[in-house]
Design a protein around this motif. Structure first.
Motif, PDB file in Angstrom:
ATOM      1  N   THR A  83      -4.181 -64.719 -92.489  1.00 56.96           N
ATOM      2  CA  THR A  83      -3.905 -65.205 -91.132  1.00 56.96           C
ATOM      3  C   THR A  83      -2.458 -65.651 -90.988  1.00 56.96           C
ATOM      4  OG1 THR A  83      -6.209 -65.923 -90.864  1.00 56.96           O
ATOM      5  CG2 THR A  83      -4.573 -66.860 -89.357  1.00 56.96           C
ATOM      6  N   ARG A  84      -1.945 -66.351 -92.000  1.00 51.87           N
ATOM      7  CA  ARG A  84      -0.563 -66.829 -91.936  1.00 51.87           C
ATOM      8  C   ARG A  84       0.427 -65.675 -92.035  1.00 51.87           C
ATOM      9  NH1 ARG A  84      -1.097 -71.275 -96.545  1.00 51.87           N
ATOM     10  NH2 ARG A  84      -2.921 -69.984 -97.024  1.00 51.87           N
ATOM     11  N   VAL A  85       0.133 -64.712 -92.895  1.00 48.99           N
ATOM     12  CA  VAL A  85       1.008 -63.539 -93.014  1.00 48.99           C
ATOM     13  C   VAL A  85       1.029 -62.770 -91.708  1.00 48.99           C
ATOM     14  CG1 VAL A  85       1.261 -61.293 -94.132  1.00 48.99           C
ATOM     15  CG2 VAL A  85       0.746 -63.323 -95.501  1.00 48.99           C
ATOM     16  N   SER A 168      10.231 -58.690 -91.631  1.00 48.06           N
ATOM     17  CA  SER A 168       9.285 -59.799 -91.502  1.00 48.06           C
ATOM     18  C   SER A 168       8.231 -59.735 -92.602  1.00 48.06           C
ATOM     19  CB  SER A 168       8.608 -59.758 -90.126  1.00 48.06           C
ATOM     20  OG  SER A 168       9.555 -59.888 -89.084  1.00 48.06           O
ATOM     21  N   GLY A 169       7.769 -58.511 -92.917  1.00 47.73           N
ATOM     22  CA  GLY A 169       6.791 -58.348 -93.982  1.00 47.73           C
ATOM     23  C   GLY A 169       7.355 -58.724 -95.341  1.00 47.73           C
ATOM     24  N   ILE A 170       8.607 -58.347 -95.588  1.00 48.31           N
ATOM     25  CA  ILE A 170       9.264 -58.700 -96.854  1.00 48.31           C
ATOM     26  C   ILE A 170       9.428 -60.216 -96.952  1.00 48.31           C
ATOM     27  CG2 ILE A 170      11.405 -58.503 -98.185  1.00 48.31           C
ATOM     28  CD1 ILE A 170      11.732 -55.699 -96.953  1.00 48.31           C
ATOM     29  N   PHE A 171       9.811 -60.839 -95.847  1.00 43.83           N
ATOM     30  CA  PHE A 171       9.962 -62.296 -95.812  1.00 43.83           C
ATOM     31  C   PHE A 171       8.637 -62.988 -96.128  1.00 43.83           C
ATOM     32  CE2 PHE A 171       9.627 -66.229 -93.244  1.00 43.83           C
ATOM     33  CZ  PHE A 171      10.606 -66.987 -93.874  1.00 43.83           C
ATOM     34  N   ALA A 172       7.557 -62.517 -95.510  1.00 38.40           N
ATOM     35  CA  ALA A 172       6.238 -63.107 -95.762  1.00 38.40           C
ATOM     36  C   ALA A 172       5.825 -62.911 -97.217  1.00 38.40           C
ATOM     37  CB  ALA A 172       5.200 -62.488 -94.827  1.00 38.40           C
ATOM     38  N   ALA A 173       6.121 -61.734 -97.771  1.00 41.20           N
ATOM     39  CA  ALA A 173       5.780 -61.470 -99.175  1.00 41.20           C
ATOM     40  C   ALA A 173       6.536 -62.414-100.101  1.00 41.20           C
ATOM     41  CB  ALA A 173       6.113 -60.017 -99.522  1.00 41.20           C
ATOM     42  N   ILE A 175       7.796 -65.542 -99.403  1.00 37.22           N
ATOM     43  CA  ILE A 175       7.410 -66.960 -99.336  1.00 37.22           C
ATOM     44  C   ILE A 175       5.986 -67.188 -99.833  1.00 37.22           C
ATOM     45  CG2 ILE A 175       9.002 -67.394 -97.442  1.00 37.22           C
ATOM     46  CD1 ILE A 175       6.642 -67.455 -95.546  1.00 37.22           C
ATOM     47  N   TYR A 176       5.159 -66.125 -99.893  1.00 35.53           N
ATOM     48  CA  TYR A 176       3.796 -66.281-100.382  1.00 35.53           C
ATOM     49  C   TYR A 176       3.581 -65.577-101.715  1.00 35.53           C
ATOM     50  CZ  TYR A 176       2.394 -68.289 -95.923  1.00 35.53           C
ATOM     51  OH  TYR A 176       2.271 -69.099 -94.827  1.00 35.53           O
TER      52      TYR A 176
END
Length: 210
Positions: A83-85, A168-173, A175-176
């Motif tokens: 959900t956060r991703v 945005s996907g790389i950024f989410a990957a 930080i998580y």
């Protein structure tokens, strides 16, 4: 059951996209004005509505299957952070398009698709986990060709949406990278741990938290 649950929300979202497309066709109302119009206050609403609007059925059909597969992959392998991703990719893609893209209406869920593909690819790489890297390899094999979509080409295609979705996907990957799916521990590693415990006569339990 886990597989079915992972498909439910992407399926509902795709159904919503199709209902909106059918509404446009039946009502003869063009909802393109609800896309992102960069650097204009009126275009801010597009940050939320851009992925919901498609130019035609061909546009929507090209996005349907990739979204179902990648969205289900996110939910299946990363249920704790899905959900956060999803929220990061959704909001950040639209925001970056509004800030930096060409002055034109930007519509479609392609940016979200690029974000999901980039997340699945780089999450496996960042974690250095064989199981997750296998997922990344599959993403590369089936969607590797979409890399060209982040470069300027067809003026009718929002390459900026693709680019900012991927970023945005790389950024989410990133930080998580230490949350969500846990790296797989092989049997031979477990055996080594047992031998090590025996040598040092460890008689208490402990937990290592990430």
């Amino acid at each position: 059951m886990r597989l079915i649950n992972s498909i439910i929300y992407p399926f509902i979202f795709v159904c919503l996209l199709w209902l909106i497309m059918i509404f446009q066709y039946v009502s003869h109302i063009n909802l393109g004005g609800f896309g992102v119009f960069p650097r204009h206050v009126d275009g801010l609403i597009g940050i939320l509505t851009m992925p919901l609007i498609h130019a035609n059925y061909s546009h929507l059909i090209s996005n349907t299957l990739p979204f179902l597969i990648l969205g289900s992959g996110l939910n299946y392998f990363y249920p704790d952070i899905a959900t956060r991703v999803w929220a990061i990719i959704y909001i950040l893609t639209g925001t970056l398009v509004w800030l930096f893209a060409r002055t034109s209406e930007h519509i479609g869920a392609s940016g979200i698709i690029y974000g999901l593909a980039a997340f699945l690819l780089f999450e496996g790489i960042f974690r250095k986990d064989i199981r997750l890297m296998a997922i990344s390899l599959l993403v590369t094999i089936f969607y590797g060709g979409i890399i060209w979509g982040v470069f300027p080409g067809n003026p009718q295609v929002s390459w900026e949406g693709h680019l900012f979705g991927a970023l945005s996907g790389i950024f989410a990957a990133y930080i998580y990278k230490k949350k969500g799916a846990k790296p797989h521990k092989h049997d031979w590693e477990n055996e080594e741990d047992k031998e090590e415990d025996g040598r040092h006569h460890i008689s208490h339990y402990y937990e290592v938290k990430p």
